[in-house]
Write a protein that holds these residues in place. Structure first.
Motif, PDB file in Angstrom:
ATOM      1  N   GLY A 248     -54.342 -99.187  38.543  1.00 48.24           N
ATOM      2  CA  GLY A 248     -53.845 -97.974  37.885  1.00 48.24           C
ATOM      3  C   GLY A 248     -53.005 -98.401  36.689  1.00 48.24           C
ATOM      4  O   GLY A 248     -53.103 -99.542  36.210  1.00 48.24           O
ATOM      5  N   LEU A 249     -52.158 -97.496  36.220  1.00 47.02           N
ATOM      6  CA  LEU A 249     -51.350 -97.804  35.038  1.00 47.02           C
ATOM      7  C   LEU A 249     -50.442 -99.007  35.288  1.00 47.02           C
ATOM      8  O   LEU A 249     -50.341 -99.912  34.450  1.00 47.02           O
ATOM      9  CB  LEU A 249     -50.496 -96.584  34.662  1.00 47.02           C
ATOM     10  CG  LEU A 249     -51.282 -95.341  34.225  1.00 47.02           C
ATOM     11  CD1 LEU A 249     -50.338 -94.178  33.983  1.00 47.02           C
ATOM     12  CD2 LEU A 249     -52.083 -95.646  32.968  1.00 47.02           C
ATOM     13  N   SER A 270     -59.339-100.847  44.843  1.00 46.78           N
ATOM     14  CA  SER A 270     -60.129-100.381  45.985  1.00 46.78           C
ATOM     15  C   SER A 270     -61.355 -99.576  45.557  1.00 46.78           C
ATOM     16  O   SER A 270     -62.380 -99.608  46.216  1.00 46.78           O
ATOM     17  CB  SER A 270     -59.264 -99.553  46.930  1.00 46.78           C
ATOM     18  OG  SER A 270     -58.688 -98.485  46.239  1.00 46.78           O
ATOM     19  N   LYS A 363     -60.379-103.407  48.519  1.00 45.19           N
ATOM     20  CA  LYS A 363     -59.192-102.742  49.062  1.00 45.19           C
ATOM     21  C   LYS A 363     -58.438-103.680  49.998  1.00 45.19           C
ATOM     22  O   LYS A 363     -59.012-104.206  50.953  1.00 45.19           O
ATOM     23  CB  LYS A 363     -59.641-101.500  49.827  1.00 45.19           C
ATOM     24  CG  LYS A 363     -58.506-100.741  50.454  1.00 45.19           C
ATOM     25  CD  LYS A 363     -59.008 -99.465  51.066  1.00 45.19           C
ATOM     26  CE  LYS A 363     -57.844 -98.630  51.541  1.00 45.19           C
ATOM     27  NZ  LYS A 363     -58.170 -97.242  51.628  1.00 45.19           N
ATOM     28  N   VAL A 398     -49.915-100.266  50.549  1.00 45.49           N
ATOM     29  CA  VAL A 398     -49.800-101.130  51.732  1.00 45.49           C
ATOM     30  C   VAL A 398     -48.720-102.191  51.496  1.00 45.49           C
ATOM     31  O   VAL A 398     -48.095-102.667  52.440  1.00 45.49           O
ATOM     32  CB  VAL A 398     -51.132-101.843  52.098  1.00 45.49           C
ATOM     33  CG1 VAL A 398     -52.143-100.909  52.672  1.00 45.49           C
ATOM     34  CG2 VAL A 398     -51.731-102.593  50.934  1.00 45.49           C
ATOM     35  N   GLN A 543     -42.781 -88.488  34.046  1.00 45.20           N
ATOM     36  CA  GLN A 543     -42.326 -89.858  33.803  1.00 45.20           C
ATOM     37  C   GLN A 543     -42.904 -90.894  34.766  1.00 45.20           C
ATOM     38  O   GLN A 543     -42.686 -92.088  34.566  1.00 45.20           O
ATOM     39  CB  GLN A 543     -40.795 -89.917  33.888  1.00 45.20           C
ATOM     40  CG  GLN A 543     -40.082 -89.538  32.604  1.00 45.20           C
ATOM     41  CD  GLN A 543     -40.242 -90.588  31.503  1.00 45.20           C
ATOM     42  OE1 GLN A 543     -40.765 -91.673  31.724  1.00 45.20           O
ATOM     43  NE2 GLN A 543     -39.814 -90.257  30.299  1.00 45.20           N
TER      44      GLN A 543
HETATM   45  C1  LIG Z   1     -49.495 -83.564  39.361  1.00 43.94           C
HETATM   46  C2  LIG Z   1     -49.018 -84.809  38.726  1.00 43.94           C
HETATM   47  C3  LIG Z   1     -48.739 -84.831  37.376  1.00 43.94           C
HETATM   48  C4  LIG Z   1     -48.250 -85.990  36.791  1.00 43.94           C
HETATM   49  N1  LIG Z   1     -47.946 -85.981  35.468  1.00 43.94           N
HETATM   50  C5  LIG Z   1     -47.440 -87.082  34.898  1.00 43.94           C
HETATM   51  C6  LIG Z   1     -47.105 -87.092  33.520  1.00 43.94           C
HETATM   52  O1  LIG Z   1     -47.286 -86.112  32.828  1.00 43.94           O
HETATM   53  N2  LIG Z   1     -46.580 -88.222  32.991  1.00 43.94           N
HETATM   54  C7  LIG Z   1     -46.381 -89.345  33.739  1.00 43.94           C
HETATM   55  O2  LIG Z   1     -45.900 -90.347  33.207  1.00 43.94           O
HETATM   56  N3  LIG Z   1     -46.698 -89.364  35.053  1.00 43.94           N
HETATM   57  C8  LIG Z   1     -47.218 -88.274  35.642  1.00 43.94           C
HETATM   58  N4  LIG Z   1     -47.548 -88.293  36.963  1.00 43.94           N
HETATM   59  C9  LIG Z   1     -47.317 -89.523  37.745  1.00 43.94           C
HETATM   60  C10 LIG Z   1     -48.398 -90.545  37.486  1.00 43.94           C
HETATM   61  O3  LIG Z   1     -49.656 -89.989  37.713  1.00 43.94           O
HETATM   62  C11 LIG Z   1     -48.210 -91.736  38.398  1.00 43.94           C
HETATM   63  O4  LIG Z   1     -46.867 -92.084  38.415  1.00 43.94           O
HETATM   64  C12 LIG Z   1     -49.020 -92.919  37.913  1.00 43.94           C
HETATM   65  O5  LIG Z   1     -50.389 -92.625  37.929  1.00 43.94           O
HETATM   66  C13 LIG Z   1     -48.722 -94.108  38.799  1.00 43.94           C
HETATM   67  O6  LIG Z   1     -49.540 -95.173  38.436  1.00 43.94           O
HETATM   68  P1  LIG Z   1     -49.749 -96.369  39.459  1.00 43.94           P
HETATM   69  O7  LIG Z   1     -50.579 -97.356  38.752  1.00 43.94           O
HETATM   70  O8  LIG Z   1     -48.452 -96.793  40.001  1.00 43.94           O
HETATM   71  O9  LIG Z   1     -50.520 -95.707  40.690  1.00 43.94           O
HETATM   72  P2  LIG Z   1     -51.958 -95.071  40.748  1.00 43.94           P
HETATM   73  O10 LIG Z   1     -52.307 -94.388  39.485  1.00 43.94           O
HETATM   74  O11 LIG Z   1     -51.975 -94.268  41.990  1.00 43.94           O
HETATM   75  O12 LIG Z   1     -52.912 -96.327  40.900  1.00 43.94           O
HETATM   76  C14 LIG Z   1     -52.974 -97.047  42.089  1.00 43.94           C
HETATM   77  C15 LIG Z   1     -54.311 -97.774  42.123  1.00 43.94           C
HETATM   78  O13 LIG Z   1     -54.326 -98.620  43.256  1.00 43.94           O
HETATM   79  C16 LIG Z   1     -55.554 -98.485  43.937  1.00 43.94           C
HETATM   80  N5  LIG Z   1     -55.280 -98.811  45.336  1.00 43.94           N
HETATM   81  C17 LIG Z   1     -54.644 -98.052  46.252  1.00 43.94           C
HETATM   82  N6  LIG Z   1     -54.541 -98.709  47.409  1.00 43.94           N
HETATM   83  C18 LIG Z   1     -55.117 -99.919  47.222  1.00 43.94           C
HETATM   84  C19 LIG Z   1     -55.315-101.053  48.064  1.00 43.94           C
HETATM   85  N7  LIG Z   1     -54.883-101.056  49.319  1.00 43.94           N
HETATM   86  N8  LIG Z   1     -55.958-102.135  47.575  1.00 43.94           N
HETATM   87  C20 LIG Z   1     -56.400-102.141  46.279  1.00 43.94           C
HETATM   88  N9  LIG Z   1     -56.238-101.079  45.444  1.00 43.94           N
HETATM   89  C21 LIG Z   1     -55.591 -99.997  45.909  1.00 43.94           C
HETATM   90  C22 LIG Z   1     -55.967 -97.046  43.690  1.00 43.94           C
HETATM   91  O14 LIG Z   1     -57.357 -96.876  43.820  1.00 43.94           O
HETATM   92  C23 LIG Z   1     -55.490 -96.825  42.272  1.00 43.94           C
HETATM   93  O15 LIG Z   1     -56.466 -97.152  41.322  1.00 43.94           O
HETATM   94  C24 LIG Z   1     -48.046 -87.147  37.568  1.00 43.94           C
HETATM   95  C25 LIG Z   1     -48.357 -87.138  38.925  1.00 43.94           C
HETATM   96  C26 LIG Z   1     -48.832 -85.981  39.498  1.00 43.94           C
HETATM   97  C27 LIG Z   1     -49.148 -85.990  40.960  1.00 43.94           C
END
Ligand SMILES: Cc1cc2nc3c(=O)[nH]c(=O)nc-3n(C[C@H](O)[C@H](O)[C@H](O)COP(=O)(O)OP(=O)(O)OC[C@H]3O[C@@H](n4cnc5c(N)ncnc54)[C@H](O)[C@@H]3O)c2cc1C
Length: 640
Positions: A248-249, A270, A363, A398, A543
């Motif tokens: 993800g991001l 995953s 995963k 996890v 955020q």
């Molecule tokens: C309704 C809503 C609106 C939002 N609006 C905003 C906004 O306007 N601005 C903003 O900055 N943020 C916003 N957010 C928050 C933002 O979407 C998240 O904070 C951001 O996507 C987090 O990124 P991440 O990479 O941490 O997690 P994620 O985007 O959840 O990525 C996690 C990745 O890990 C993978 N994964 C999960 N488990 C495993 C595993 N066991 N093994 C391998 N891979 C795995 C998943 O498939 C996924 O690709 C919003 C959230 C919601 C719910």
């Protein structure tokens, strides 16, 4: 037929720990101690008219067995075992088996149904393998089915999930258990037939030539290994220096930051491809600083339109409660704000990474330790050994679980999101519009000339049940709520009508209790978390994603510096210190963001009369100011 019994010797049976068998003369008998006091025995024979009635009672059956064994001159201690059995423990059953050839083409699984144990391979007990094979079945079945379910990314709907489960069952049936079952059933029958035979020729050949072969067969059949619940053992694991869970991001920003620092990492994702669920996200100045540090800020700017104004309106009165200039001068430089398409940003980050950095359909399902090394078990059965593990695996992380971080809490609110595409241009002003109050919060903002992103958060009630069953129902629900307030203009409603909603129609909003993070282990040894795995928050500041990008820059800076230069004896200490430093920098930022987002959401969405009055009259400026203040944060560059 077979008779079985258990003799209990309260003062100990005194037998050698031996499995004794007596064969020939039309029967086969055996006995083996279970422990110091219990001895199990069995007796199989081919019933004839003379034996009629022996199975009527335990007492008669015992007499029958004793008579046969006495005739064979078995040692007195063996007879004592039969004599010592409670008659209630002695019973007889006819021996049945499934014709082994029938199993060669049989449907051991059909769709989502399969059989195991005696339901699959009833066999005569002559190898003593029926129960053992049932245990093997369950391990193999749990492995195949477990992996099929764990590999399910939840995308593609029920048909794909069903397909995976059916494949898992087929793998269990045809890949593993069919031939094992055929072999066991057939061998048990042949062994029983030969061992029990009273035919003079068979008896002669058996006793002279086959007895060794039959004993070896027993051991050979027992030498089978059904494997573990995983299809690979840790010793076979590939070794990686830095493993990032999740593309993800947070995961991609961290990987790119490390790459810019000359450090290779492997990202395990995953899903089978990048997951851009949620369409777009508000990207504030702090996120652009992080993107600039990663060297992709301008690429993203060039594909999006900057928003000029944040206009917050009361859905109760229709009045503008606050307007803020999104390009105003901040503490050091002007603010900027875009609504960035997630697919586009993830793609840009991926393209900047060396080929092969992301491993899809990978995963992580469990984490174990071997000294400093983390052993990662993947859902596909493969195993990786990692020197450093970074959990960017989102809200259900996890890695966060492994670090013992507090479970995310439910805020009691939910969110729906959508994207409306206008091929000929949407024609909206470049403003970020928000409608607050009346129990919901609705926002819409353009990404570029053709796409408008919207979100809607509310507190679900019993009456809303089922609204997330289809995109049509969800849209109707949002439209009804907005129309009900009578203060949301028609063109803002048309956006919802026109939009695509993706696979997640509505999601409950969760957050990590901010106080829990004050003393939490954001890093432990060579493991840490970033992004939603660290600070899941309600989306009221927009955020979460921005902070995930900040995390990536800070983490890459700390870790990159620790890993610069040659590997040496204290490298692990440097890694651990770097992760501690990262955790120190990000702890308070995380606490502040989660707590502020929760408070802003609570106030903005409230339909309580007093809260609404205070919000619309006095707090709106503070709330808008908070949004801009949070966006002032500067995470620094990759080399600060
Ligand atoms: C309704 C809503 C609106 C939002 N609006 C905003 C906004 O306007 N601005 C903003 O900055 N943020 C916003 N957010 C928050 C933002 O979407 C998240 O904070 C951001 O996507 C987090 O990124 P991440 O990479 O941490 O997690 P994620 O985007 O959840 O990525 C996690 C990745 O890990 C993978 N994964 C999960 N488990 C495993 C595993 N066991 N093994 C391998 N891979 C795995 C998943 O498939 C996924 O690709 C919003 C959230 C919601 C719910």
């Amino acid at each position: 037929m077979a008779a079985r019994g258990l003799a209990h010797f309260p003062d100990g049976h005194g037998l050698e720990p031996m499995f004794l068998q007596f064969i020939g003369r039309g029967f086969r008998s055996g006995m083996r101690p279970c422990n110091e006091t219990d001895v199990y025995w069995f007796f199989t024979w081919t019933p004839s008219d003379n034996d009629k009635g022996v199975i009527e009672s335990g007492r008669k059956l015992k007499q029958f067995v004793l008579a046969n064994l006495t005739a064979l001159k078995v040692p007195p201690e063996a007879l004592a075992v039969i004599e010592g059995s409670e008659t209630s423990d002695v019973f007889a059953v006819p021996l049945r088996f499934r014709a082994p050839l029938s199993l060669i083409t049989a449907s051991i699984s059909k769709g989502g149904v399969c059989v195991a144990g005696d339901a699959l391979h009833p066999m005569t007990p002559d190898l003593g393998q029926d129960g053992c094979a049932a245990l093997e079945d369950s391990v193999v079945l749990a492995r195949c089915l477990g992996e099929a379910i764990l590999n399910d990314d939840g995308q593609g709907g029920g048909a794909r999930s069903r397909g995976r489960i059916e494949q898992g069952l087929q793998e269990y049936a045809s890949g593993f258990r069919r031939w094992r079952s055929v072999e066991l059933v057939a061998t048990a029958f042949v062994v029983g037939f030969i061992q029990q035979s009273s035919n003079a020729i068979v008896g002669f050949v058996r006793d002279r030539f086959l007895s060794g072969f039959l004993a070896r067969r027993l051991l050979k059949i027992a030498d089978y290994d059904c494997g573990t619940l995983w299809s690979m053992e840790p010793k076979d694991a590939a070794a990686e220096d830095i493993v990032i869970a999740g593309a993800g991001l947070a995961g991609l920003a961290t990987a790119l930051g490390l790459h810019r620092k000359g450090v290779r990492s492997l990202v395990l994702e995953s899903s089978p491809s990048l997951r851009a669920s949620g369409f777009a996200f508000a990207t504030w100045k702090n996120a652009f600083r992080a993107l600039d540090a990663l060297g992709v800020g301008d690429k993203i700017r060039s594909q999006h339109l900057q928003a000029q104004t944040l206009r917050v309106m009361s859905s109760a009165t229709g009045e503008i409660v606050r307007e803020a200039d999104l390009t105003q001068q901040g503490k050091r430089e002007p603010h900027e704000f875009c609504c960035v398409r997630r697919d586009l940003l993830l793609k840009v980050l991926e393209e900047e990474l060396p080929k092969g950095t992301i491993r899809y359909s990978s995963k992580i399902v469990s984490i174990e330790e071997d000294g400093n090394i983390k052993i990662l078990q993947l859902a596909d059965g493969s195993v990786l050994r990692a020197k450093v593990l970074i959990g960017c695996d989102g809200i259900n992380s996890v890695v966060a679980k492994w670090l013992d971080l507090a479970k995310p809490s439910h805020s009691g609110r939910s969110a729906a999101r959508g994207l409306a595409h206008y091929p000929n241009g949407h024609g909206f002003e470049p403003n970020f519009l928000q409608f607050i109050g009346n129990g919901f919060r609705y926002g819409m903002v353009h990404c570029n000339e053709t796409d408008i992103y919207w979100f809607f958060t509310w507190t679900p009630s019993e009456n809303d049940k089922g609204v997330d069953e289809s995109a049509a129902k969800m849209k109707q629900f949002v439209l009804d709520k907005l129309r009900g307030s009578r203060n949301v203009p028609e063109d803002a409603l048309a956006v919802i009508d026109k939009s695509e909603m993706g696979d997640v129609l509505a999601a409950p909003l969760r957050f990590r209790p901010p106080l829990s993070l004050i003393a939490a282990s954001i890093s432990k040894g060579n493991v840490c978390v970033a992004g939603d795995a660290l600070h899941p928050m309600t989306p009221d500041l927009g955020q979460g994603g921005c902070a995930a990008l900040e995390d990536g820059v800070v983490l890459a800076r700390c870790l990159g510096e620790a890993l610069a230069g040659e590997e040496d004896a204290v490298e692990n200490e440097r890694i651990e210190a770097a992760l501690r430093e990262y955790a120190r920098i990000r702890r308070w930022r995380s606490v502040e963001l989660i707590a502020t987002a929760y408070t802003v959401g609570f106030i903005q969405q409230s339909n309580n009369v007093i809260v609404s009055f205070l919000r619309d009259k006095f707090l709106s400026g503070v709330l808008a100011g908070k949004l801009l203040k949070m966006a002032e944060h500067d995470c620094g560059t990759l080399s600060d």
